[in-house]
Design an enzyme around this catalytic site. Sequence first.
Site, PDB file in Angstrom:
ATOM      1  N   LYS A   1       0.807  -1.222   0.000  1.00 40.14           N
ATOM      2  CA  LYS A   1       0.000   0.000   0.000  1.00 40.14           C
ATOM      3  C   LYS A   1       0.844   1.277   0.000  1.00 40.14           C
ATOM      4  O   LYS A   1       0.381   2.337  -0.422  1.00 40.14           O
ATOM      5  CB  LYS A   1      -0.931   0.006   1.217  1.00 40.14           C
ATOM      6  CG  LYS A   1      -2.091  -0.970   1.130  1.00 40.14           C
ATOM      7  CD  LYS A   1      -3.178  -0.446   0.221  1.00 40.14           C
ATOM      8  CE  LYS A   1      -4.452  -1.292   0.329  1.00 40.14           C
ATOM      9  NZ  LYS A   1      -5.527  -0.757  -0.514  1.00 40.14           N
TER      10      LYS A   1
ATOM     11  N   SER B   1       1.033 -10.042  -0.390  1.00 37.16           N
ATOM     12  CA  SER B   1       0.756  -8.602  -0.394  1.00 37.16           C
ATOM     13  C   SER B   1       0.947  -7.895   0.938  1.00 37.16           C
ATOM     14  O   SER B   1       1.065  -6.674   0.976  1.00 37.16           O
ATOM     15  CB  SER B   1      -0.663  -8.352  -0.902  1.00 37.16           C
ATOM     16  OG  SER B   1      -1.606  -9.009  -0.066  1.00 37.16           O
TER      17      SER B   1
END
Length: 504
Positions: free
Chosen positions: A51, A305
Amino acid sequence: MPQSYVKRILDARIYDVAVETPLDRARLMSARLNNQVLLKREDLQPVFSFKIRGAYNKLRLLSEEQRQNGVIAASAGNHAQGLALSAQEMGVKATIVMPRTTPAIKVDAVRARGARVVLHGDTYDEASAHAQALVGEKGLTYIHPYDDPDVIAGQGTVALEVLRQHPGQIDAVFVPVGGGGLCAGMAAYIKYVRPETKVFAVEPEDAACLKAALDKKRRVTLPHVGIFADGVAVAQIGKETYRVLKDTVDGVITANTDEMCAAIKDIFEDTRSITEPAGALALAGLKKYVEENGCEGQTLVAVASGANTNFDRLRYISERTEIGEKREAILAVTIAEKAGSYKKFCKDLGKRNITEFNYRFADEHEARIFVGVQVSPDHNDRREMVQELRDKGYQVVDMTDNEAAKLHIRHMVGGHAPLVDNEQVLRFEFPERPGALFNFLAKLAGRWNISMFHYRNHGSAYGRVLVGMQVPKAERREMKQFLDDLGYGYWDETENEAYQFFLG
């Protein structure tokens, strides 16, 4: 359309804060699946998640006036930390609105990056609405976690690195999807540069908003979203991300909670790192793809992720891993209530290992046992074992896929309650924070008699409860209206075979 994002991705100068993460060969997983499995290690970013790429890219492209006024976002996790660090690096004031249910470890991590934290509401939607109100009030710029071209371009740099790090053939890339920012950026770049490489979006079964949109050919809002993989627990795919994904992904694969838990273990065994559930989602999808297509000798990439998970969730993850790997079957079995029956049952199982055994005396003739049995990952092994037991005269119910059995009833096996009538059994999820259980009970108090109750904290943002209530038939419609007004996610488990078998 992909080409419009390629230039944005190539121009995304994000490495003041982000790092180029390795593309590691998963040695054990590759051997097990007979394919070359590569993990893109976004769990190794400074904030343990991809992110930071999109957040920094968006911040970098704001006007000087926007930076001076400050930025705001609503997030319970990875976007909050990525934006906080990016803002700190650029000297921009950042406000993060987080639900009150957010674990303290995440709140503290955001504050440690210099951001102002505002705790508001129980859900992301409530936090987001409050953040939007503050935008107008304070003149702040809202930084969306996924539905923004500059954020999407920042996330797309993951694909740029993957193709540079592995210039040889890549047969398929598997990307987790929540709102779709990471997948949109990666798919746009990959399909432009290497159109022969397949891109698969991977979603949780109970939060598959992209799959629902592709099926309906329009964005839809899911009525309920599962919260185990909180990093991808999104009810509606983003508007811009859907525009990109509908033309670039080769398919959507869904994974359940047990499959995600198994993938967390797989990544740990190959890397000694523990990802969050959303972080292992892509590998869970990759494994399912190999199983369903029987492919061998291919090069497959999964994006790991993120790794922002609470330590106390590991107990729950560990419990579910064996089922997720298809190495454990959960059965309800009826045996004779007499000396030697359990010994005979063990003998009839052959050389299989028993992993769990729950039993309580019910009557003088039959005993019902809740038993976990080790099986091989081969689907047929479980079915064959069940059939073998039935052929030997046992009544067997396979509960391996029964959520109420795995979450609650395995901890409750205690016998039937013949004096309880009109029992309705409901399974709830409610926001978990100090006092939450008391508040939940207070809302139920005085309505109907509670005849059964099981609550277990799994270290997540939501508490899970199984409740039995004595509700006369004439009041069932009133009960349903009350439950709908209560506002918590719930499932009617009155007819669930695990409840009927052991407790009803």
